[in-house]
Design an enzyme around this catalytic site. Structure first.
Site, mmCIF file in Angstrom:
data_model
loop_
_atom_site.group_PDB
_atom_site.id
_atom_site.type_symbol
_atom_site.label_atom_id
_atom_site.label_comp_id
_atom_site.label_asym_id
_atom_site.label_seq_id
_atom_site.Cartn_x
_atom_site.Cartn_y
_atom_site.Cartn_z
ATOM 1 N N HIS A 153 -0.086 -9.473 1.660
ATOM 2 C CA HIS A 153 -1.373 -9.628 2.350
ATOM 3 C C HIS A 153 -1.941 -11.033 2.197
ATOM 4 O O HIS A 153 -2.820 -11.432 2.943
ATOM 5 C CB HIS A 153 -2.399 -8.630 1.790
ATOM 6 C CG HIS A 153 -2.019 -7.193 2.006
ATOM 7 N ND1 HIS A 153 -1.673 -6.684 3.227
ATOM 8 C CD2 HIS A 153 -1.922 -6.159 1.124
ATOM 9 C CE1 HIS A 153 -1.382 -5.395 3.110
ATOM 10 N NE2 HIS A 153 -1.517 -5.051 1.839
ATOM 11 N N CYS A 206 3.203 -12.763 3.522
ATOM 12 C CA CYS A 206 3.944 -12.595 4.784
ATOM 13 C C CYS A 206 3.832 -13.879 5.605
ATOM 14 O O CYS A 206 2.748 -14.465 5.718
ATOM 15 C CB CYS A 206 3.363 -11.423 5.559
ATOM 16 S SG CYS A 206 4.012 -11.261 7.235
ATOM 17 N N SER A 249 -3.435 0.242 5.867
ATOM 18 C CA SER A 249 -4.184 0.065 7.114
ATOM 19 C C SER A 249 -3.299 0.323 8.332
ATOM 20 O O SER A 249 -3.710 1.008 9.265
ATOM 21 C CB SER A 249 -4.752 -1.350 7.171
ATOM 22 O OG SER A 249 -5.322 -1.615 8.423
ATOM 23 N N THR A 277 -3.220 -8.852 11.241
ATOM 24 C CA THR A 277 -1.880 -8.624 11.810
ATOM 25 C C THR A 277 -1.621 -7.180 12.188
ATOM 26 O O THR A 277 -0.756 -6.909 13.014
ATOM 27 C CB THR A 277 -0.799 -9.071 10.814
ATOM 28 O OG1 THR A 277 -0.956 -8.351 9.583
ATOM 29 C CG2 THR A 277 -0.852 -10.560 10.561
ATOM 30 N N GLU A 329 -5.915 -8.551 3.441
ATOM 31 C CA GLU A 329 -5.414 -9.634 4.304
ATOM 32 C C GLU A 329 -6.572 -10.406 4.912
ATOM 33 O O GLU A 329 -6.570 -11.641 4.933
ATOM 34 C CB GLU A 329 -4.537 -9.050 5.418
ATOM 35 C CG GLU A 329 -4.026 -10.096 6.403
ATOM 36 C CD GLU A 329 -3.374 -9.488 7.636
ATOM 37 O OE1 GLU A 329 -3.695 -9.934 8.758
ATOM 38 O OE2 GLU A 329 -2.537 -8.576 7.460
ATOM 39 N N HIS A 341 0.828 -1.200 0.000
ATOM 40 C CA HIS A 341 0.000 0.000 0.000
ATOM 41 C C HIS A 341 0.868 1.258 0.000
ATOM 42 O O HIS A 341 0.892 2.022 0.964
ATOM 43 C CB HIS A 341 -0.949 -0.015 1.202
ATOM 44 C CG HIS A 341 -2.081 -0.972 1.040
ATOM 45 N ND1 HIS A 341 -2.721 -1.580 2.089
ATOM 46 C CD2 HIS A 341 -2.686 -1.451 -0.076
ATOM 47 C CE1 HIS A 341 -3.666 -2.371 1.639
ATOM 48 N NE2 HIS A 341 -3.664 -2.316 0.326
#
Length: 683
Positions: A77, A99, A221, A164, A129, A44
């Protein structure tokens, strides 16, 4: 003026790996004509995604948009399970940059779904995510981001995870709400540790600042959450994407400026923002420029000393040497043999003009008026630093076994050779090192003497610590009262040792059966699989006590369910006394056949009629639950004598029958062989 950058600002591990994989994929497929995509923006941050797009990475929303046979990169994500199925059907090569922390959540919810749990994800339902995580539990998860949404969850068996990047405060608040309900819940705090540290550092920096600047992508985010945290503790907080959106007028009015950056913010953007703010506070730019100029002049006049580490710019490359501009009156030269090259590598393959390079000074004059440099010696120094750090931090490194010597082997870590004693090659006894030759072993550094160029490694120490970690993990997973699977490993006179997943517990002979055993092998076999109950745990002594009989009810607690007066049972004679014989109905439950109930005829010696170990049928005459006594009769299961046989019995036999009846009352009434033995000793 003071500018403070919060710790843990900038790219997180997952984002770094995603960008690294993307750039590597672009390079590897540069000449083969394959299209390369990322399903949604890789991270992002528009600056980064624009740069990647310029290099050849196109953005799509669904694998159906990609050309068949192309390459698609999964962003950090993550993606739903369906994504991979679509990609496989279209023969798309997937480069998975999910991740690792997100990958773990996907596995958790998938397993929990299969176990019948209802999944609850605490996070933003529109975040990619969370969408990806939901795709690993058939899109049936409840996504909650507030207590109001949590109240709508009606299921009783809940498996709770977190996006997360959410705040710990939100996660704990919603989990606490669910705990107040009469529900079965399993909670996994899957907030990324780096996210928690980032948010904590942002808070601490905001508390101590007059103005707070949050740098991040508008769609990020985690950056938005940093802004929310900073705003809570510093009213004067601004969210920017780069230096162009910096509120310069507001910044000029403040003395203490705090900066925090999201996980998708490149380091260069952070530096640009700091540099822009720093310029505002230069009291005298002319003086500053003069000082900088004087520093440059002084630097150009000074020559580096032997052993010094220098930085420079590559100005000439050949396969024989590299010439470096060091910013002084002499250039540096690094000959080919002062590099560590692999295979057919050439210097021209590794370096080009304009590259930054670091090296170690060997001589201030190589005879041709240049400074002789070495990249190899610098690397060796770095390797020694790594070895010293490994010793200090007790962290493992990988060393390759290359040679056998007296008492052990030589193992090489990069450019540094070390010794592994034979006794430290394995956690088992070995007398030869042949099987280890050429292998790369994880080792602990046990001794370093850099001046003498000596280092000692231990593979055994690494193995022992790993084994201890596994044992500790097993200990942490066990609790008193748990019923676990085990394997009988060995016997002693007092019990059996059972392996319960990597550690041994003692199954005492008294805990094997409700009946009495002389040796555990009467009930168990080596290698037998059993389910045992954990009775006690002593972590200090590393001892675990197990029970087997606890998995079955104690016979007297279910006596009414299994036995009634008048019932005929089969059992084994386990002990003979003068007054009768004990019959084992089941382990831990014995009945007494009085001598008068052995046969219809007169019995003077019980051993003449029955023997220990013999299987017999007997009828239950009486069950006394208060005193735990069972009276049995063998003769009641036999055919009674005919009238003529009864009349033929001598008169004294009748008298003796009467005496036998009186003896029944006098005989010890006991519940087991053990009680019988006690009674006999007391007599």
């Amino acid at each position: 003026m003071k500018i403070t950058l919060a710790k843990h600002s900038g790219f997180c591990f997952g984002v770094k790996e995603a960008i690294k994989k993307a750039e590597q994929t672009i390079v590897e497929n540069k000449d083969n004509g394959l299209k390369i995509y990322s399903c949604g923006p890789l991270i992002h941050n528009k600056n980064v995604t624009d740069e990647l797009e310029a290099k050849g990475l196109s953005i799509i929303k669904d694998p159906d948009e990609a050309e068949e046979g192309s390459v698609v990169i999964v962003r950090s994500h993550g993606e739903p399970e369906r994504f991979y199925q679509k990609a496989e059907a279209r023969h798309i090569t997937v480069v998975d940059a999910t991740c690792p922390f997100v990958k773990k959540i996907q596995r958790l919810v998938s397993d929990a779904k299969n176990q019948g749990y209802h999944i609850v994800v605490i996070g933003d339902r529109n975040h990619p995510e969370v969408i990806g995580i939901n795709g690993w539990c058939d899109n049936m998860a409840s996504i909650v981001s507030s207590l109001e949404e949590a109240e709508t969850v009606n299921e009783d068996r809940l498996f709770i995870v977190a996006q997360t990047t959410i705040t710990t405060e939100l996660f704990q608040g919603i989990v606490s709400f669910f705990r107040t309900k009469n529900k079965e819940i399993v909670v996994h705090n899957t907030i990324c540790h780096a996210t928690e540290e980032r948010q904590k550092s942002c808070m601490e920096t905001a508390i101590d600042s007059d103005l707070m600047v949050i740098i991040g992508g508008i769609d990020s985010s985690n950056s938005k959450k940093l802004y929310e945290i900073a705003k809570k503790y510093c009213v004067n907080t601004y969210f920017i994407q780069n230096k162009e959106s910096l509120p310069l007028k507001e910044v000029e009015l403040c003395n203490k400026i705090g900066i925090a950056a999201g996980a998708s913010t490149p380091e260069r953007i952070i530096k640009e923002v700091i540099a822009t703010m720093s310029e505002l506070f230069t009291e005298n730019k002319k003086d500053s420029m003069m000082h900088d100029l004087m520093d440059e002049i002084e630097k150009s006049l000074r020559l580096p000393r032997s052993g010094e580490i220098v930085n420079g710019e590559v100005i000439q490359v050949s396969n024989r040497e590299i010439v470096v501009n060091l910013g002084c009156k002499k250039d540096g030269v690094i000959p080919r043999d002062e590099f560590t090259l692999e295979g057919d590598q050439e210097l021209t393959d590794l370096f080009k003009e304009g590259d930054e390079i670091q090296a170690k000074v060997l001589k201030t004059d190589d005879g041709d008026g240049n400074i002789l440099l070495s990249k190899k010696k610098l690397e060796v120094n770095e390797h020694w630093d790594e070895i010293n750090n490994a010793l200090e931090n007790k962290s493992p490194i990988n060393a390759k076994v290359v040679k056998q010597v007296n008492g052990g082997v030589i193992a090489v870590y990069k450019e540094v050779s070390g010794f592994i004693p034979l006794s430290q090659l394995s956690d088992k006894f070995i007398d030869k090192a042949d099987e280890f030759m050429g292998k790369i072993l994880p080792v602990r550094v046990t001794k370093v003497d850099q001046k003498k160029n000596k280092v000692v490694f231990s593979h055994k120490a690494f193995l022992s610590e790993e084994k201890q970690k596994k044992v500790q993990e097993i200990w942490d997973s066990l609790h008193v009262g748990d019923v676990v699977d085990g394997t009988v490993m060995r016997f002693t006179e007092y019990g059996a040792f059972v392996d319960i997943g990597g550690i041994d517990g003692l199954l005492h002979i008294s805990e094997i059966s409700w009946g009495k055993l002389k040796h555990p092998q009467e009930a168990l076999k080596i290698g037998e699989k059993v389910q045992v109950k954990i009775l006690s745990m002593n972590t200090e002594k590393g001892k675990i006590s197990l029970g087997l009989k606890q998995n079955r009810p104690e016979p007297w607690t279910v006596i009414d369910e299994n036995y009634q007066v008048g019932q005929t049972i089969s059992g084994k004679i386990v002990q003979i006394k003068d007054y009768g014989a004990f019959v084992e109905l089941e382990p831990g439950l014995d009945g007494l056949v009085h001598i008068s109930e052995i046969a219809y005829k007169r019995v003077t010696n019980i051993a003449d009629e029955i023997s220990v170990g013999q299987e017999v049928s007997a009828k239950i005459l009486e069950i006394d639950k208060d005193r735990k006594r069972i009276s049995l009769s063998i003769k009641e299961t036999l055919e009674p004598p005919t009238t003529s046989e009864a009349e033929a019995a001598p008169a004294e036999a009748v008298a003796e029958e009467a005496s036998a009846a009186e003896a029944i009352e006098e005989a010890p009434a006991v519940e087991s062989i053990e009680d019988a033995a006690v009674a006999e000793d007391q007599e």
